[in-house]
Design a protein around this motif. Sequence first.
Motif, PDB file in Angstrom:
ATOM      1  N   ARG B 280       0.834  -1.212   0.000  1.00 15.08           N
ATOM      2  CA  ARG B 280       0.000   0.000   0.000  1.00 15.08           C
ATOM      3  C   ARG B 280       0.869   1.264   0.000  1.00 15.08           C
ATOM      4  O   ARG B 280       0.595   2.223  -0.698  1.00 15.08           O
ATOM      5  CB  ARG B 280      -0.935   0.009   1.222  1.00 15.08           C
ATOM      6  CG  ARG B 280      -2.316  -0.532   0.904  1.00 15.08           C
ATOM      7  CD  ARG B 280      -3.266  -0.551   2.096  1.00 15.08           C
ATOM      8  NE  ARG B 280      -4.008  -1.809   2.055  1.00 15.08           N
ATOM      9  CZ  ARG B 280      -3.821  -2.830   2.888  1.00 15.08           C
ATOM     10  NH1 ARG B 280      -2.959  -2.727   3.883  1.00 15.08           N
ATOM     11  NH2 ARG B 280      -4.525  -3.926   2.733  1.00 15.08           N
ATOM     12  N   GLN B 283       2.184   1.666  -3.417  1.00 15.93           N
ATOM     13  CA  GLN B 283       1.151   2.059  -4.360  1.00 15.93           C
ATOM     14  C   GLN B 283       0.793   3.540  -4.199  1.00 15.93           C
ATOM     15  O   GLN B 283       0.567   4.250  -5.181  1.00 15.93           O
ATOM     16  CB  GLN B 283      -0.088   1.194  -4.178  1.00 15.93           C
ATOM     17  CG  GLN B 283      -0.933   1.175  -5.440  1.00 15.93           C
ATOM     18  CD  GLN B 283      -1.946   0.064  -5.435  1.00 15.93           C
ATOM     19  OE1 GLN B 283      -2.680  -0.095  -4.463  1.00 15.93           O
ATOM     20  NE2 GLN B 283      -2.008  -0.686  -6.520  1.00 15.93           N
ATOM     21  N   GLU B 300      -2.531  -9.302  -3.835  1.00 17.34           N
ATOM     22  CA  GLU B 300      -3.860  -9.224  -4.452  1.00 17.34           C
ATOM     23  C   GLU B 300      -4.951  -9.578  -3.449  1.00 17.34           C
ATOM     24  O   GLU B 300      -6.021  -8.957  -3.430  1.00 17.34           O
ATOM     25  CB  GLU B 300      -3.950 -10.158  -5.670  1.00 17.34           C
ATOM     26  CG  GLU B 300      -3.505  -9.460  -6.941  1.00 17.34           C
ATOM     27  CD  GLU B 300      -3.592 -10.345  -8.176  1.00 17.34           C
ATOM     28  OE1 GLU B 300      -3.698 -11.585  -8.015  1.00 17.34           O
ATOM     29  OE2 GLU B 300      -3.523  -9.793  -9.290  1.00 17.34           O
ATOM     30  N   ILE B 304      -5.115  -5.193  -3.305  1.00 17.54           N
ATOM     31  CA  ILE B 304      -4.287  -4.229  -4.027  1.00 17.54           C
ATOM     32  C   ILE B 304      -4.123  -4.702  -5.460  1.00 17.54           C
ATOM     33  O   ILE B 304      -3.768  -5.857  -5.703  1.00 17.54           O
ATOM     34  CB  ILE B 304      -2.909  -4.096  -3.340  1.00 17.54           C
ATOM     35  CG1 ILE B 304      -3.126  -3.570  -1.920  1.00 17.54           C
ATOM     36  CG2 ILE B 304      -1.985  -3.166  -4.123  1.00 17.54           C
ATOM     37  CD1 ILE B 304      -1.965  -3.780  -1.010  1.00 17.54           C
TER      38      ILE B 304
END
Lengths: 423, 423
Positions: B280, B283, B300, B304
Amino acid sequence: MDIQHYMQDIGRRARGASREMARASTATKNAALLAVAAGIARDKAALQAANARDVARARANGQDPAFIDRLTLSDKAIATMIEGLRQIAALADPIGEISNLKFRPTGIQVGQMRVPLGVIGIIYESRPNVTIDAAALCLKSGNATILRGGSEAIESNTALAALIQQGLAEAGLPADAVQVVGTTDRAAVGALVTMTEYVDVIVPRGGKSLIARLIDEARVPMIKHLDGICHVYVDDLADLTKARVICDNAKTHRYGTCNTMETLLVAASVAPRFLPDMARDFQAKQVELRCCAASRAIVEAAGIGALVSATDEDWETEYLAPVLALKIVAGLDEAIEHINMHGSAHTDAIVTENYSTAMRFLREVDSASVMVNASTRFADGFEYGLGAEIGISNDKLHARGPVGLEGLTSLKYIVLGSGQVRE
Amino acid sequence: MDIQHYMQDIGRRARGASREMARASTATKNAALLAVAAGIARDKAALQAANARDVARARANGQDPAFIDRLTLSDKAIATMIEGLRQIAALADPIGEISNLKFRPTGIQVGQMRVPLGVIGIIYESRPNVTIDAAALCLKSGNATILRGGSEAIESNTALAALIQQGLAEAGLPADAVQVVGTTDRAAVGALVTMTEYVDVIVPRGGKSLIARLIDEARVPMIKHLDGICHVYVDDLADLTKARVICDNAKTHRYGTCNTMETLLVAASVAPRFLPDMARDFQAKQVELRCCAASRAIVEAAGIGALVSATDEDWETEYLAPVLALKIVAGLDEAIEHINMHGSAHTDAIVTENYSTAMRFLREVDSASVMVNASTRFADGFEYGLGAEIGISNDKLHARGPVGLEGLTSLKYIVLGSGQVRE
């Protein structure tokens, strides 16, 4: 092409073994060295039988007595090899040593750790004792080794390799850590010195022609010296008694070694007092003197004959023989300039009682070993206290001068943190 | 052929100047550095005018803004150069330092003296500030320098060279101690990297393509690194709070530097707890994740998206961009093996609270910098306390890791005697 594949395979296996060697404990490495020593003692008869076949072939091929002598594994040569292995086992392990570990303002602690170079290729002439010496030094310093000895010693080297690999296995180390190239094809050398992916450094041990040839071919870095054109400079303020003893030793202790004096430089102010006695000493030992005009005049005036006039070539010749080039210089500046221009950056000495002159000589002579009031013959790993010597380097990068175990290692940085990040 | 002669002449003059530089006093070298700084301040307008012509030509040739930015000698860039010169003048002089001077049983005293390498060739791209940085470091370490910058900066570099040579002359040092190659002909580089008689080491500063090209051509040894494929390994016993901060910093502090993390390795046992939050963070900063199958499944599952499946090529790619390869490993052994096989021996870090694991990682990862619980971004001459940095080496011979003044020097042996000879 077959040789290429064969050498690549040796390289790949050496690289693999080098990882294991790098983490081997001191005790394990020492156990391997002692196991090899025990194996040589145990299988001495078979080893000497293999060696005898090499010697017979070399004799049949008309090799000279000096060559045969270097090739022969006599009882004494074998005892020396065994003793050498024990001595290397007794040396301190350089690997893992951590130095200069200091805190930085960021809170990280930065230092250096001594680590093996990785894979070392040794290329040498037909002296089987080098197989053991070189393998032992590389083993102790945590490296894997690829040995390529002279083709005339192939049976001796193959027998020694088997004993080394057995010793490695007994200690729990990978047999591939020491490999002897099993072919006498010259192309194997070309492959070895260009496999940059598998070989980290090449140490050639042998005469000038071997090394000159390798310099042209090699892509892997080498620890080497091409020649030893060593000087002694007898300064205006030399103690001439010391000078006479040092020059005699530097020239006549052994003629064939790379740290033997090849050119004697004498300050003009002391030449008339110094040269006659010195020349008589050399003449008594049948040392041929190749003189500059000024030194020839002085020596001849003292009634000493059989002199040769030096040519420019003499200032750059490594005689390795009872021959000495002799030149009178105005003083320190000319001596330093002569040495830096004509020498081989190997070993050079000054004889002087003058502090400032000694300090300038030490700083300004650009050689691997620079000496004050000592014989050039001291340039040697054992004399320097390195405990062993794989060779002498007169290059400037990495090891310079006599190369012992440390010269087969490198320093990596280590950083100890507790969660620090860079701002 | 003209270029060959031109470069040989530069080489010969550099070699001559290197002798004078080697014996220059600390005060003289510092005076030269400060004179160059004063000259830049004094002639700033003329320097910027020369630079403006380079910039105009580069713009006309359609160079991109980043290139123009590196080429431009702004007021700030000039102030930084001046400050850099002053800082290098303030550093301790490494030359002449004598270490480990110890008596041997023979009575000689053996130690080592730090000396300059001699002549250093610097090859770099169109960043005129490197002209000053590199010349200053080589000058302080007593070396002569031959600088070959990118052709687009030729007028800036010529103007800087004039200022450097004026500073050298003011301090009484030979102007030939710093020479800028005055031609943009590519053949000059080929000559520089093969003049082994005049150049002792080449330091290339620039991108991978420059360095890869030089590796093929060079006969002179180089202090260089080709790429920085740096890893962080988050161990089973990592403090995951530290790990998250370190990984974030190692990847996102700067994307374009050689010590930036390119592959993140995570122990399988902590991946489910560690990876969702970490992913996170990445990202949120638009870092593209190229995942192995196992890590992709975990990330996943945490909801995400926008993940890419890694291919074998990803493990050996230096992205220099907001892209990160991500792999789950069984534990320490697999991490070390992955790093030694796929990394570039530049900088690698572990995050762990386990003492034995940290010690094994430090010893067994074969990289120039190995770190525990710290960001790879610390691999830097200033952060390590070297005071300056000419480059980073991931070779094993000579300097390894960040290279400061000491990396531009060598150690020779010195022997102090009182008449000793070898028995």
